[in-house]
Design an enzyme around this catalytic site. Sequence first.
Site, PDB file in Angstrom:
ATOM      1  N   PRO A  74      13.871   0.778  -3.891  1.00  0.00           N
ATOM      2  CA  PRO A  74      14.406  -0.541  -3.543  1.00  0.00           C
ATOM      3  C   PRO A  74      14.741  -1.362  -4.779  1.00  0.00           C
ATOM      4  CG  PRO A  74      12.034  -0.440  -3.178  1.00  0.00           C
ATOM      5  CD  PRO A  74      12.467   0.945  -3.501  1.00  0.00           C
ATOM      6  N   SER A  96      13.461   6.474  13.359  1.00  0.00           N
ATOM      7  CA  SER A  96      12.027   6.206  13.235  1.00  0.00           C
ATOM      8  C   SER A  96      11.457   5.420  14.398  1.00  0.00           C
ATOM      9  CB  SER A  96      11.746   5.445  11.940  1.00  0.00           C
ATOM     10  OG  SER A  96      12.130   6.208  10.837  1.00  0.00           O
ATOM     11  N   LYS A 150       6.756   1.661   4.147  1.00  0.00           N
ATOM     12  CA  LYS A 150       6.270   1.257   5.472  1.00  0.00           C
ATOM     13  C   LYS A 150       4.784   0.907   5.429  1.00  0.00           C
ATOM     14  CE  LYS A 150       9.713   4.040   7.908  1.00  0.00           C
ATOM     15  NZ  LYS A 150       9.974   5.227   8.735  1.00  0.00           N
TER      16      LYS A 150
END
Length: 811
Positions: free
Chosen positions: A377, A699, A742
């Site tokens: 990221p 997901s 996550k």
Amino acid sequence: MPIINEDTEFFPLMSQQDEEDMNNEETPETLAILPLRNTVLFPGVVIPITVGRDKSIKLIKEAYKGNKIIGVVSQKDVSIEDPTFEQLNTVGTVANIIKLLQMPDGNTTVIIQGKQRFSLIEEVQNEPYIKAVIKKFEEQKHKADKEFKTLIASIREMSAQIIQLSPNIPSEASIALKNIESNSFLINFISSNMNAEMADKQKILEMDKLQERAQKVMELLMVELQMLELRNQIQSKVRTDLDKQQRDYFLNQQLKTIQEELGGSSADLEFDALQERAKKKKWTQAVADHFDKELDKLGRMNPAAPDYSVQLNYLELLLDLPWSEFTKDNFDLKRAQRILDKDHFGLEKVKQRIIEYLAVLKLKRDMKAPILCLVGPPGVGKTSLGKSIAKALGRKYVRMALGGIRDEAEIRGHRKTYIGAMPGRIISSIKKAGADNPVFVLDEIDKVGTDHRGDPSSALLEVLDPEQNSAFYDHYVEMDYDLSNILFIATANSLSTIQPALLDRMEIIEVNGYTIEEKIEIAKKYLLPKQKENHGLQTKDIALKPALIEKVIEDYTRESGVRGLEKKIGSLVRGVATKIAMEETYDANLSNDDVERILGAPIFDKDLYEGNEVAGVVTGLAWTSVGGDILFIESSLSPGKGKLTLTGNLGDVMKESAIIALAYLRAHAAEFGIDYTLFDNWDVHVHVPAGATPKDGPSAGVTMLTALTSAFTQRKVKQHLAMTGEITLRGKVLPVGGIKEKILAAKRANIKEIILCKSNRKDILEIKESYIKDLKFHYVSEMSEVIDLALTKNKVKKPLDLSIKTASIVN
């Protein structure tokens, strides 16, 4: 010898007897030395000198009050304003100061006459001016034979011709030449007054044989005479009624002639300069032959032709490229480790890979550089890591931003036959680096676009293939260039948009987001000191406690990296800087109130988790381009005919996950205690909040199925539970990506338990144990296991209140 003093109006020429008397004079052992910048003084010659340096003015005035004897020496480099003893030539001339004049413009002019030559021995004083021990320059006796007499006669004759041809020399000068009796003084007089370089004049002064000096003067006079003859020839050719065009032509011809006399025309000078530079290059024979061929082509071109500049630019590029020129690698692995650890916190995989590369390179001394691709990221330090790697290796650093590039020629260049052709950015960057082994960062490789001008990512296939890039072909260079020694480091936020063939050529290294603990350390060690320096604050001016930094992270940022955190810290530092600038009192140890006063009310709620008070609520984990996050799904049942409605700006994959989940639930209704007639009598509505944000990915499969099962069975989902995974029609749970992001998002949302596919266990094992010590993981392979773990045994008391909020995963 004629008497010359400050009252003398005319300076008589030196006779043979005068010269003998002058040479027999005693030479002082030490002399004050006057450096000359633009001229050389010869024995017997009288010249005026304008003195501008403070040291020189002081020297002249003191000598003028004394015996008026000084040493005059020319500088080696005329550009030096205040030369030292070592920067002077070793042979000079003893001079007698005749007159000292103060000019109307404030300058000091001194008239001096040369006496004898001397050699500098050593410096005895350098302030306020130079004094040195000198030694008389001994001249070898010469024999005035027939050849020497002929040489002197030729010099007299040639000097007379120059006087006659030159418009700047008065004709009376020829009379002065005829009246000089001494051959030595004749040589000195002509040497002093002829149009020659200062270095040539100094060379004449240093010659100890009169015959050699005469020969050198003859050569220089010959050049000057030829130049004057050529100049007069040009003038005679254009001596007509000149209009403006003819006048311009005349001036150009004169300029061309001068250039030719100086060593060739401007085109010839360029040609010679290219040849000289080529001799110093370390290129292969093939490149040398190609360059010589192209250089010959340039030599046959008319300098006024448009293609001339194109060819010249091409040859200059070939010379500017660092063919086989390398910087030396620093193989101190411990130093490299220290640099990487100092500049970046965490990123252990990347650091380990760089140390491995250095270790192999140290042992083998020759290795094809790997193509590393850092994926993660924004704001986690991928781009800045390139600089640290370059520093650790001791290599040059080059960064090339690929975001938005759509033209293949940006990578490979244009053919030089096109107007405005240029080399590609790869070759241009190597030229800028000046070495064949830089650290080359290809930034944002996932943002490369495609249009009618070609596919730049396809052009990168050759660049980023260790087996091919030893012979990279640029359309402009038209020669294979070796890129195999370059350490390429690509950066990307996502691998999904990178061409598979390109992805296959790179070694993927995931750079994951930071935990809160890591962000606190980064803020303390890097961000806060950097912002203090940027805003002019001292260390004592501001202090942020770890608890305060954690408040900023949790209440004002929601990111995987630290870019937003840096901005918030910058705001805090500016708030303190304002207090200091306005001379207001403040506490350097900022408090929570200070943070809220400067940054405003908290932007994010720390506890994002929504309690599952009604059936159908599920918390899912999502991956986005800026890191991990959690999303919520709202599902409701209403009387109807079994219609499925999906809202929330969902992508096709996510819609399919909901359809698969409902189909699986209908097929296995009995296993979950659901009356199959409910599916025909109730409409199902699944909604994912934040409808303006697009959501897609597989997901959300397990989350969708759990939410629907909870809604139809009216069994609540357990508290502080989240899940992620893909499902199949057979009820299998499949692994998904972005696990670390996550997990970090789950911790931020106060999640305690997480359900994952068994195949994702390896991803959890790669995460530091300290990051996940408060989390409990459930690894499953069947959807029935998810339902057993996620749903409570008790049903909701109010079964008609079916408006439920749930969370889903987006990948």
